[in-house]
Scaffold this active site. Structure first.
Site, mmCIF file in Angstrom:
data_model
loop_
_atom_site.group_PDB
_atom_site.id
_atom_site.type_symbol
_atom_site.label_atom_id
_atom_site.label_comp_id
_atom_site.label_asym_id
_atom_site.label_seq_id
_atom_site.Cartn_x
_atom_site.Cartn_y
_atom_site.Cartn_z
ATOM 1 N N LYS A 202 0.708 -9.598 4.288
ATOM 2 C CA LYS A 202 1.935 -9.310 3.562
ATOM 3 C C LYS A 202 2.638 -8.128 4.225
ATOM 4 O O LYS A 202 2.020 -7.337 4.934
ATOM 5 C CB LYS A 202 1.628 -8.975 2.099
ATOM 6 C CG LYS A 202 0.977 -10.117 1.319
ATOM 7 C CD LYS A 202 1.961 -11.253 1.072
ATOM 8 C CE LYS A 202 1.306 -12.393 0.317
ATOM 9 N NZ LYS A 202 0.451 -13.233 1.167
ATOM 10 N N ASP A 203 3.937 -8.017 3.944
ATOM 11 C CA ASP A 203 4.752 -6.947 4.518
ATOM 12 C C ASP A 203 4.132 -5.581 4.273
ATOM 13 O O ASP A 203 3.524 -5.329 3.226
ATOM 14 C CB ASP A 203 6.141 -6.931 3.881
ATOM 15 C CG ASP A 203 6.897 -8.210 4.111
ATOM 16 O OD1 ASP A 203 7.860 -8.179 4.860
ATOM 17 O OD2 ASP A 203 6.496 -9.242 3.541
ATOM 18 N N LYS A 204 4.320 -4.678 5.229
ATOM 19 C CA LYS A 204 3.932 -3.290 5.011
ATOM 20 C C LYS A 204 4.973 -2.580 4.158
ATOM 21 O O LYS A 204 4.642 -2.004 3.120
ATOM 22 C CB LYS A 204 3.765 -2.550 6.346
ATOM 23 C CG LYS A 204 3.469 -1.064 6.136
ATOM 24 C CD LYS A 204 3.295 -0.315 7.440
ATOM 25 C CE LYS A 204 3.021 1.174 7.153
ATOM 26 N NZ LYS A 204 2.817 1.946 8.390
#
Length: 604
Positions: A202-204
């Site tokens: 998942k996105d940081k």
């Protein structure tokens, strides 16, 4: 430099064109608007959607009694009352240790250990099998020291053995990438990160929720884990671990600030997007976030140009951290693997693996050195080239034939499972798609049409798109229809829908005055009973709030690109200053494993 993303008109050197991202699904290409994405971390929320279609949320941090309702070990009557009282007295007293009789049967002894764990989960009891003076088996119980080797070893195998061996739980992370969060949990449990499974990264730069699994761990111990940016909860026992790709998609809640268009124009753009959807391009993050693209490395690997692949991986580039910049500079100047390795030290990274291989072979075996890189990382390079071809092909298909099915287009046979749509295996895989004829055109829409990611086990459409793909591969000196001499780089191929629509779509306009004001609540905010401040109808600033769900391997950046009619590459603000490019999903590493690689990794 501002970390948020400025979404304005396309720049002249648009990187999207390099990777085939040239068209909009809305043929007019008009009606977009400027805005600011990811101004604050709280403006980008992502919740994983499991295979059953449930949007995952963090709603409970504790271990609830319901977790053990079907577990005989946790039954209040399961532990012998005499043993239970003896341990309670020991805990209240000053004795250093006590001994309790151990059953002769191995399974019974294991059950006794588990029962003691279940009834005294927080007391850190060290259980040591011994033989008493009379020769009988006993278990010596003492108060454990968390720093002792014996206690740490017991913790590593500690498990509330339910009928199922795996603990699943929901992970909430804030401005932290998935690998870092998993590493923190592994450090807390004293297990290597490879023992912890997840369905996708998942996105940081976001607040995200996803499912995690681990084998043979005590949920009470897991529940003690807490970091400011990482929390876990919603524990359950399951029979199987998570596999990469075992999700159906992701649900997004986004706040786009800095809207200067009128509400009426934004509403028209949103409605067109919701009704029409977008072209299902692979986003720029698929090709890396530096000037040396993963596609270029993949092309070199597929051409068996091992020396070129080494040089591309080691080429100096902007944005490197100090260590990698120094490493690459030394290699560029000296071609000495030993010297180039020194700045890296014991750090584990692709460059270190590659240089170790070169050092071992005295720079005489570039192929062997490349093979030392983890297979997952190497496969992302070749899949990047495959994705590049697909992007070029879908742009050609849209430009040539428009946004309706045509004779010769491919569609998945009705009744084919979703997993089969994503990944083709076996000799009958090409039979899972059919070519459209005049007689059946009206039975399908553009959202049913698929294009193959080229490989040796896929069917190509009976349209000029096929010749376009073959011509492009000829230009590149590659033919993915043939098996590669290196088994890893033989790609069977798969199919991907050329267009898609967001589901669970909703939107609203919010006006506000304070630029630091949160506009969305994360799961942790809800748990902590936080509330958003009241919205001012006369606020001086305007934001678009959008909520939608996308299937796995579909890029949110491409959805926002269609909505705003703006490039997802570098932006230019009103003052002409270059702003940071907008990144999502795997933006922290040019070879970060993405969800759509779960199927692709098995193509070889």
């Amino acid at each position: 430099m501002d970390d948020s993303t400025i979404i304005t008109a396309k720049s002249a050197d648009d990187k999207e064109n390099l990777f085939g991202i040239t068209e909009f699904f809305d043929a007019t290409g008009s009606g977009g608007f400027d805005g600011k994405l990811k101004t604050r971390i709280s403006d980008f929320l992502v919740n994983e959607v499991d295979l059953a279609g449930n949007i995952l949320h963090l709603t409970e941090l504790r271990v609830t009694p319901e977790l053990f309702k079907d577990d005989p070990v946790a039954d209040d009557s399961s532990l012998d009352p005499e043993i239970k009282e003896k341990i309670k007295a020991f805990l209240a007293g000053s004795e250093k240790s006590i001994q309790i009789p151990a059953p002769l049967d191995k399974d019974a002894r294991r059950m006794l250990h588990q029962q003691i764990e279940a009834h005294f989960p927080k007391d850190r009891l060290l259980r040591d099998p011994k033989v008493a003076a009379d020769g009988s088996r006993v278990i010596e119980i003492s108060k454990g020291d968390s720093k002792s080797h014996q206690m740490r070893r017991q913790d590593q195998t500690r498990n509330r053995r339910s009928v199922n061996d795996y603990i699943h739980f929901n992970l909430f992370k804030d401005n932290t990438d998935t690998a870092e969060a998993v590493s923190l949990i592994g450090g807390f449990l004293r297990v290597p990160p490879k023992c912890i499974q997840f369905a996708g990264t998942k996105d940081k730069r976001a607040k995200t929720v996803q499912k995690i699994s681990i084998k043979h761990r005590d949920p009470h111990r897991l529940a003690q884990f807490s970091r400011p940016s990482v929390r876990i909860g919603n524990f359950s026992f399951e029979k199987e671990p998570l596999q990469l790709g075992s999700l159906s998609g992701n649900h997004f809640q986004l706040a786009m600030r800095g809207i200067t268009e009128t509400c009426e124009n934004v509403e028209r753009a949103v409605q067109r997007f919701a009704l029409g959807g977008f072209i299902n391009y692979f986003g720029l993050q698929r090709f890396g976030t530096t000037e040396v693209s993963t596609m270029a490395v993949g092309k070199a690997l597929l051409k068996s140009d091992w020396t070129a692949a080494v040089e591309l991986i080691m080429r100096p580039r902007d944005g490197d951290n100090e260590v990698l910049a120094k490493c690459r500079k030394i290699w560029a100047e000296t071609k000495d693997a030993e010297k180039a390795l020194r700045p890296i030290g014991r750090r584990h990274c692709i460059e270190a693996d590659l240089l170790q291989g070169l050092l071992k072979s005295h720079e005489k075996d570039p192929f062997g050195a490349i093979q030392r890189i983890a297979r997952n990382s190497r496969m992302i390079y070749v899949h990047s080239y495959q994705s590049y071809l697909w992007n070029l092909a879908v742009s050609y298909r849209i430009k040539t034939f428009g946004r309706k099915p045509v004779v010769g287009d491919l569609v998945i046979k009705p009744g084919t499972s979703d997993s089969a749509k994503r990944q083709k295996k076996g000799p009958e895989s090409a039979e899972e798609v059919v070519s459209l004829t005049e007689n059946c055109l009206d039975q399908f829409s553009i959202y049913d049409v698929v294009l193959p990611l080229p490989g040796f086990d896929v069917k190509f459409p009976d349209t000029p798109v096929t010749q376009f793909i073959l011509d492009q591969m000829t230009i590149d000196g590659i033919d993915l229809r043939e098996k590669h001499k290196v088994k890893d780089y033989s790609l069977s191929g798969s199919y991907r829908n050329i267009a898609t629509k967001p589901s669970n779509f909703s939107w609203e306009i919010k006006k506000f005055d304070n630029p630091e004001q949160d506009l969305l609540l994360s799961d942790l905010d809800v748990l902590n009973k936080r509330q958003l401040p009241p919205i001012s109808e006369s606020g001086s600033q305007m934001a678009l709030i959008i909520n939608f769900t996308l299937p796995s391997s579909v890029y949110a950046t491409m959805a926002i690109r269609e909505l705003t009619k703006r490039s997802s590459d570098q932006r230019f603000g009103a003052d002409g200053a270059t702003k940071t490019a907008w990144k999502t999903e795997a933006d922290e590493s040019e070879v970060c494993l993405e969800e759509d690689d779960a199927a692709a990794l098995d193509q070889a």
